[in-house]
Motif scaffolding. Structure first.
Motif, mmCIF file in Angstrom:
data_model
loop_
_atom_site.group_PDB
_atom_site.id
_atom_site.type_symbol
_atom_site.label_atom_id
_atom_site.label_comp_id
_atom_site.label_asym_id
_atom_site.label_seq_id
_atom_site.Cartn_x
_atom_site.Cartn_y
_atom_site.Cartn_z
ATOM 1 N N ILE A 120 4.729 29.850 37.735
ATOM 2 C CA ILE A 120 5.795 29.416 36.835
ATOM 3 C C ILE A 120 6.042 30.500 35.799
ATOM 4 N N MET A 121 7.314 30.876 35.629
ATOM 5 C CA MET A 121 7.687 31.851 34.608
ATOM 6 C C MET A 121 8.328 31.129 33.423
ATOM 7 N N VAL A 122 7.828 31.414 32.219
ATOM 8 C CA VAL A 122 8.390 30.876 30.989
ATOM 9 C C VAL A 122 9.112 32.012 30.275
ATOM 10 N N VAL A 123 10.402 31.810 29.995
ATOM 11 C CA VAL A 123 11.224 32.851 29.373
ATOM 12 C C VAL A 123 11.673 32.342 28.001
ATOM 13 N N ASP A 124 11.129 32.930 26.938
ATOM 14 C CA ASP A 124 11.444 32.472 25.575
ATOM 15 C C ASP A 124 11.058 33.572 24.603
ATOM 16 N N ASP A 125 11.893 33.797 23.587
ATOM 17 C CA ASP A 125 11.615 34.870 22.633
ATOM 18 C C ASP A 125 10.707 34.428 21.493
ATOM 19 N N VAL A 175 1.628 27.092 25.441
ATOM 20 C CA VAL A 175 1.662 26.657 26.842
ATOM 21 C C VAL A 175 0.289 26.847 27.487
ATOM 22 N N LYS A 176 -0.341 27.987 27.234
ATOM 23 C CA LYS A 176 -1.658 28.250 27.831
ATOM 24 C C LYS A 176 -2.694 27.241 27.353
ATOM 25 N N MET A 177 -2.592 26.841 26.077
ATOM 26 C CA MET A 177 -3.546 25.867 25.554
ATOM 27 C C MET A 177 -3.280 24.475 26.119
ATOM 28 N N ARG A 178 -2.001 24.016 26.074
ATOM 29 C CA ARG A 178 -1.681 22.656 26.493
ATOM 30 C C ARG A 178 -1.752 22.472 28.005
ATOM 31 N N MET A 179 -1.625 23.553 28.745
ATOM 32 C CA MET A 179 -1.667 23.467 30.209
ATOM 33 C C MET A 179 -2.956 24.059 30.772
ATOM 34 N N ARG A 180 -3.989 24.169 29.929
ATOM 35 C CA ARG A 180 -5.220 24.840 30.369
ATOM 36 C C ARG A 180 -5.902 24.118 31.526
ATOM 37 N N PHE A 191 7.183 17.756 29.640
ATOM 38 C CA PHE A 191 7.076 19.093 30.229
ATOM 39 C C PHE A 191 6.404 19.008 31.598
ATOM 40 N N ARG A 192 5.275 18.273 31.649
ATOM 41 C CA ARG A 192 4.544 18.144 32.925
ATOM 42 C C ARG A 192 5.367 17.373 33.963
ATOM 43 N N VAL A 193 5.988 16.278 33.518
ATOM 44 C CA VAL A 193 6.787 15.474 34.454
ATOM 45 C C VAL A 193 7.938 16.299 35.017
ATOM 46 N N THR A 194 8.600 17.061 34.159
ATOM 47 C CA THR A 194 9.733 17.874 34.609
ATOM 48 C C THR A 194 9.285 18.942 35.588
ATOM 49 N N THR A 206 6.616 18.817 37.533
ATOM 50 C CA THR A 206 6.238 18.146 38.777
ATOM 51 C C THR A 206 7.463 17.789 39.608
ATOM 52 N N ARG A 207 8.505 17.249 38.930
ATOM 53 C CA ARG A 207 9.705 16.854 39.645
ATOM 54 C C ARG A 207 10.419 18.077 40.232
ATOM 55 N N ALA A 208 10.509 19.146 39.462
ATOM 56 C CA ALA A 208 11.196 20.351 39.948
ATOM 57 C C ALA A 208 10.462 20.970 41.131
ATOM 58 N N LEU A 209 9.128 21.029 41.045
ATOM 59 C CA LEU A 209 8.363 21.627 42.142
ATOM 60 C C LEU A 209 8.348 20.730 43.372
ATOM 61 N N SER A 210 8.386 19.413 43.145
ATOM 62 C CA SER A 210 8.499 18.491 44.282
ATOM 63 C C SER A 210 9.824 18.696 44.998
ATOM 64 N N HIS A 211 10.895 18.847 44.199
ATOM 65 C CA HIS A 211 12.213 19.122 44.772
ATOM 66 C C HIS A 211 12.182 20.430 45.551
ATOM 67 N N LEU A 212 11.538 21.456 44.990
ATOM 68 C CA LEU A 212 11.449 22.753 45.652
ATOM 69 C C LEU A 212 10.659 22.639 46.956
#
Length: 388
Positions: free
Chosen positions: A8-13, A21-26, A118-121, A123-129
Motif C-alpha cells: 500500500i502506498m500512502v501519498v501525503d505531504d 500509519v506505521k504505529m496504528r497499523m503495526r 481506514f482499515r475497513v476501507t 479491506t473493501r478496496a483490496l477485496s474489490h481488487l
C-alpha cells in the motif's frame, strides 16, 4: 520470510502521517498482511510506482505540492489498471471527491483519519481488487455476458452491509435481491458519532449495469454528504445537486433517508420520491409514514426536501422497501400491493428486524410463485426493542 500479501502506498505531504500509519497499523505490518511505502506528492508517487512495480493500493491526499491527488489519479488511470486508489480529503469537499470518483477512485477517507474506517476501507478496496484480478485471470474462460455480470454482482453485493448494528435498544436487518445479475436498488446503514444511526433505501430509475453504476455513485455521494451534515433534508439536497451535474443520461433515483435516535426513540426523515415506509406497531398493526413531498434525486437542482419526525415506541418497527416488493406480479398479473405488506406484520406481531425482513421476502416469493422477477426487491427494517 514470505512477502507481505499487499503493498500500500500512502501519498501525503504531512510529515506526521507516516509514523502515525506505521504505529496504528503495526499489527497488520508485523503479521505481513500489508507493507506500506510513502510519498509526499504525486511526482514522488509516480516514481515509486515505477520503481516498486507491485503496489496494490494507493491512498492519496487531494491537496499536495508539485502534483495534487486528482492529477495523480489521472496519471494512474492512464498507466495502471491493476491497482485501486482511495482519496483522503481534509475538507469534505464533495466536488473534489466526485471528481476523484470520476477519475477512478474506489472510495474516500475523511481527515482526521478514523483508523477503524481506514482499515475497513482498505479491506473493501483490496477485496474489490482481488475479485477484479480473479475476473482477469478467468476472462478467457468466460463465454457469455452472464458470467461477467455475475462477477459484477459479487462486487455490487460487497458494498451492501451484511452485518448490522444491534444494541439493547434497537436492531436492524436488510436484504436486496436483484432482478438481473446487477441491480439499481441499494440500502445504506451508518452509525453516527452521537449514537444515532442513519438508514437509507433507494431505487434507480433504470435496470442492469447502467443502474448499478448510478447506484454506486449515489451511495458514494450519500456517504460523503452524511459525513458533512447529518440532517436528512440537507443531505438529500446536496446529493440531488451533485447527481444532477453532468447527468447526460437523465437517470434519477428515489431515496428515503432517516436518522434514528435510540435515546429519544425518534425517527427524523426526508423522502426523495420513494415509497413511504411502514410504521409497524408492537401489536402488528401498521400505518404508512406521512409523505414529505420530495422529488426523486437527479431530476432538477436546487430542490428543498422537507423533514418529518415520528416516535417509535418500544416494540415498533420502521419498514423501508422498494417498489419491487409492492409491485411484484404473480401468474395472474396481480400486484402484491400494500395490503399484503400490512398483512405480513399482522400475521407476525412483534417480529424483530430479521424475522420481519424474512417474512416480507417469504410473502413476496409465495405470492409470485414461478413468475419471473422483473424488479429488484429490497427491504430494510429498523426495530426498536421492547422494554424488558
Amino acid at each position: 520470510m514470505a512477502d507481505p500479501l499487499y503493498k500500500i502506498m500512502v501519498v501525503d505531504d504531512e510529515p506526521d502521517l507516516e509514523p502515525l500509519v506505521k504505529m496504528r497499523m503495526r499489527r497488520e505490518i508485523r503479521s505481513e498482511m500489508y507493507t506500506f511505502v510513502f510519498a509526499h506528492n504525486g511526482i514522488e508517487a509516480l516514481e515509486l510506482l515505477e520503481s516498486e512495480g507491485d503496489v496494490d493500493l494507493v491512498l492519496s491526499d487531494i491537496n499536495m505540492p508539485q502534483m495534487d491527488g486528482l492529477t495523480l489519479l489521472e496519471q494512474i488511470g492512464e498507466e495502471e489498471s491493476d491497482l485501486r486508489a482511495v482519496i483522503i480529503s481534509a475538507y469534505g469537499d464533495m466536488k473534489n471527491i466526485r471528481t476523484a470518483m470520476n477519475r477512478g477512485a474506489f472510495d474516500f477517507i475523511i481527515k482526521p483519519i478514523d483508523f477503524d474506517d481506514f482499515r475497513v476501507t482498505i479491506t473493501r478496496a483490496l477485496s474489490h481488487l482481488a475479485k477484479w484480478r480473479e475476473a482477469l485471470e478467468s476472462r478467457d474462460k468466460l463465454v457469455t455476458l452472464q458470467n461477467e455480470l455475475e462477477v459484477a454482482n459479487t462486487i455490487q453485493q460487497s458494498i451492501l452491509p451484511t452485518r448490522f448494528p444491534k444494541t439493547d435498544e434497537y436492531q436492524i436487518d436488510a436484504s436486496m435481491e436483484p432482478a438481473r445479475a446487477v441491480g439499481g436498488d441499494f440500502y445504506y446503514v451508518e452509525l453516527l458519532d452521537d449514537s444515532r444511526v442513519a438508514l437509507a433505501i433507494a431505487d434507480v430509475s433504470d435496470k442492469g449495469v447502467p443502474a448499478a453504476l448510478f447506484m454506486m455513485l449515489t451511495r458514494t455521494l450519500l456517504k460523503g454528504a452524511l459525513r458533512d451534515n447529518a440532517r436528512p433534508g440537507q443531505v438529500l439536497e446536496n446529493v440531488n445537486d451533485l447527481l444532477h451535474e453532468d447527468n447526460d443520461t437523465a437517470m434519477f433515483v428515489t431515496l428515503f433517508l432517516a436518522i434514528f435516535d435510540p435515546k429519544l426513540g425518534t425517527l427524523v426523515y426526508a423522502n426523495g420520491g420513494h415509497n413511504p415506509p411502514l410504521h409497524v406497531y408492537g401489536d402488528g398493526s401498521s400505518d404508512v409514514l406521512p409523505m414529505t413531498g420530495g422529488i426523486a434525486l437527479g431530476v432538477a437542482p436546487g430542490f428543498s426536501y422537507a423533514v418529518h419526525t415520528v416516535d417509535l415506541a418500544p416494540g415498533d418497527s420502521a419498514v423501508l422497501y422498494t417498489d419491487g416488493v409492492t409491485e411484484a406480479i404473480n401468474g395472474d398479473d396481480e400486484e402484491y400491493g400494500m395490503e399484503r405488506l400490512h398483512d405480513v406484520f399482522r400475521e407476525t406481531p412483534g417480529a424483530d428486524a430479521r424475522q420481519g425482513n424474512g417474512a416480507v421476502f417469504n410473502s413476496v416469493k409465495t405470492f409470485t410463485g414461478e413468475t419471473p422477477q422483473f424488479d429488484d426487491i429490497t427491504c430494510l427494517i429498523l426495530h426498536r426493542n421492547p422494554v424488558p
